[in-house]
Write an enzyme that holds these catalytic residues in place. Sequence first.
Site, PDB file in Angstrom:
ATOM      1  N   CYS A  92       0.828  -1.205   0.000  1.00 62.47           N
ATOM      2  CA  CYS A  92       0.000   0.000   0.000  1.00 62.47           C
ATOM      3  C   CYS A  92       0.862   1.254   0.000  1.00 62.47           C
ATOM      4  CB  CYS A  92      -0.951   0.001   1.191  1.00 62.47           C
ATOM      5  SG  CYS A  92      -0.128  -0.176   2.795  1.00 62.47           S
ATOM      6  N   HIS A 152      -1.269   1.168   7.507  1.00 62.88           N
ATOM      7  CA  HIS A 152      -1.792   1.123   6.139  1.00 62.88           C
ATOM      8  C   HIS A 152      -1.705   2.513   5.531  1.00 62.88           C
ATOM      9  CE1 HIS A 152      -4.181  -0.027   2.718  1.00 62.88           C
ATOM     10  NE2 HIS A 152      -5.146   0.811   3.032  1.00 62.88           N
TER      11      HIS A 152
END
EC number: 3.4.19.12
Length: 1043
Positions: free
Chosen positions: A454, A857
């Site tokens: 990510c 994330h």
Amino acid sequence: MDKILEGLVSSSHPLPLKRVIIRKVVESAEHWLDKAQCEAMFDLTTRLILEGQDPFQRQVGHQVLEAYARYHRPEFEAFFNKTFVLGLLQQGYHSLDRKDVAILDYIHNGLKLIISCPSVLDLFGLLQVEVLRMVCERPEPQLCARLSDLLTDFVQCIPKGKLSVTFCQQLVRTIGHFQCVSTQEKELREYVSQVTKVSNLLQNIWKAEPSTLLPSLQEVFASISSTDASFEPSVALASLVQHIPLQMITVLIKSLTTDPNVKDASMTQALCRMIDWLSWPLAQHVDTWVIALLKGLAAVQKFTILIDVTLLKIELVFNRLWFPLVRPGALAVLSHMLLSFQHSPEAFHLIVPHVVNLVYSLKSDGLPSSTAFLVQLTELIHCMMYHYSGFPDLYEPILEAIKDFPKPSEDNIKLILSQSAWTSQSNSLASCLSRLSGKSETGKTGLINLGNTCYMNSVIQALFMATDFRRQVLSLNLNGCNSLMKKLQHLFAFLAHTQREAYAPRIFFEASRPPWFTPRSQQDCSEYLRFLLDRLHEEEKILKVQSPHKPSESLGCSETFLQEVASKAALLTETPCTSDGEKTLIEKMFGGKLRTHICCLNCRSTSQKVEAFTDLSLAFCPSSSLENLSFQDPVSLPNAQDDGLMQASVSGPSEEPVVYNPATAAFVCDSVVNERTIGSLPGELRCTENTSVLNESSKILVNKDVSQKPGGETTPSVTDLLNYFLAPEILTGDNQYYCENCASLQNAEKTMQITEEPEYLILTLLRFSYDQKYHVRRKILDNVSLPVILELPVKRTTSLSSLSEGWSIDVDFTDISENLAKKLKPSGSEEACRPKLVPYLLNSVVVHSGVSSESGHYYSYARNITGTESAYQMCHHQSETLALASSQSHLLGKDSPTAVIGQDLENKEMSKEWFLFNDSRVTFTSFQSVQKITSRFPKDTAYVLLYKKQNSTNGLNGNNTTSGVWLNGDPPLQKELMDAITKDNKLYLQEQELNARARALQAASASCSFRPNGFDDNDPPGSCGPTGGGGGGGFSTVGRLVF
């Protein structure tokens, strides 16, 4: 001795006296006894343990047996033999039933006492058979838990080979028969504890022998899919779900939903019972499996099952929301069931009468978890009321109850509904073919997460949304080249033109991943971005030196060619590009220049150096003083590199104020700067740098872009951090400057000015700090206000333009009667020495979610901005009149024209279209969402910002249209790229067509085809049929839910 002990425990002597005598008996175990005496003692203690009338007798039996077995091991081994143990397990002990837990406890302790004896192996073999027999008899939870304790301590007693599979299957059936009739909390807790022990035993067996897992799961499904009305499997089976690897979801669900032997009635029963599992307090991932099965059934168009189960269980799922322990899982299942059930309001209206009571109850408890839950529930309710409008009498009480919670935008509601509907997929092939395009409603393409990638995905999407940069990359002629830029061009082309919902950037990832990045582990997106830009920059410089006759738009090369010229990179870093024609694309787009100025506070001689940067790393202002700070001149100390592109950064908090001047700085950082004590220095020691000294009357205080929190706290803005970056620094102590003029270390003032602004300004907020005490990297979770319009103070060099990118010869400041600025600038150019405020618009924001740089994330917000949008020309006029406006506003005590114009532009910008890129998922969003992300989700913080400079002409599009007509502003693709995309799109259409035909065939052969309310295949787009209303999405796409 056994007679003495027996008489003692049954006597009426005081308990303390008994304990003293018992101690003597235990101590006498060391003395020699013959075999008969030992056996008599073992008989007595066994009887006390198993048939003792009170806890004291049982305790005495344990103590004495353990002592005598330790000192008389051979005699105890002969006593505790296979025949004796088998008799206990099959016949019990005297009046004690064989299923009494005391017998298992006794055997458990006996094994511990002879574990080092050879005969224990015979007992292990015996128990492997007996435990299987016991499990087949469906023992009660208490006995089964004690058996699990024994097998956990002595894994040698677990059946092996094929018997191991049988044992697991029978243990699953036993759990399915567990029941707890009590409603008392103590008994319920004990029951849950017992079930947990049994499920943990199964987990251990599955790990030790993986071949037992699938048969066990088949047994679970057989139990919950049983249509036998006389048997209701226990909810305790839910305790097994958390031990099933999530990686098996896809395979198992596909196997279940496509197995022709599984009848609809059995599947309905199984799904209903899995939903019942939501009430099990300690089970994890139950909601994940339920939703996966619901999606799997929708994928094969078994809509009858979905409708029956939804209507039957929707109220039960809603009632689980009252219990905090199971609330998250229940909400996830409820959301999926409601959002996918779009052909009729029946399911939603079943729960409508219960919503108001739940909302008011949770609002009254005031818990943060309840409030966060209500925000999610409110969004779900708004979606359903929007989809099924026309029932004001039902919805008005709900609207009144949830009026204090945010309402999602209409676009977001439409997106959520379109992505969640399973009834939008008709059984007919024609309808399936009409939904082949996989792109989301945004028209943007996501990037598939390849395993903690990510950090790359968020950066690539931010660069892709940098419109001018994207267009330049796509317009390059790179045919036959295997460079990293070619791979980036390939990736950008697919993001722009593929029909897939999400693209897997495997080739680019492998090519662009820094060598020190561990694959499949979380990394720092800022570090990755810097590495990527530096690689692209150095690569182009190498090619330019090797092929000077080729323009940057024709960077043709091969892998061998790149390897041959790689050794010349060092030479290039020593030869900086000076003219625009010699700049690389990265320099043109992201490159700026910083001038470092050091003034010796002893002799007042100065040194200067100009360096390039592609990124500014902004440290956080200290929280101790956010009120009365002003600057004399915005300058800073970078973490400079002597060659190549440089990323500037600063370090160090501050303690004392400095002075601000409106003629030389854009904004004020409401903070203090570490050892940057310009404001506290005597006037005669201040180094004036290239501007005239300003009067005290011109020193003003500006608090622009600093919002107030309740209680008087201020939320720092990016402007504050930028001004903190551009603050003076005093070099003292260990950090003293070596002055060549003084030939010694001296205190000095070090400043930094931006002398050349980039087209795209990259700002990294330094959120990760190293904790010296605990040796970990911690994250600064402070919220930062993100101005949509940022004005960058740029002090372009004029008379100093002849200075090369290196330290200049020191200038002696012995004559303080003459102003330095007058020496170094042409006459009449005082205005030119003031920093020009260059307007930038926020283009993208990379957000880090988590509390550590090694975990969490990344996702990004971005929008399209070009450099020639007329709506922003006001920014130039604003920058030209800032000084006058600032001083006038100070004197008048009113809002400055700058603030008014800026606010007007911000309001316009907030209404523009923003996108949220979260790996495969791309959705519409708003600037308000960007601003409020940290306030709503404290661990989600802006990390990397990309600002686009606003200018009247781009200056980079000179030959953009030479190769054909541009589509939506983007250049036409090279034939090689277009062919690759066309080939992949055809492959994608073939995949979708095959899937659609398979679904159509399965639906045609199903026992019951779903056509709700008799709708035909030609429902109008605005109708209430399966293809009308909020149609679209289906379950062939990724990432349906927002909860």
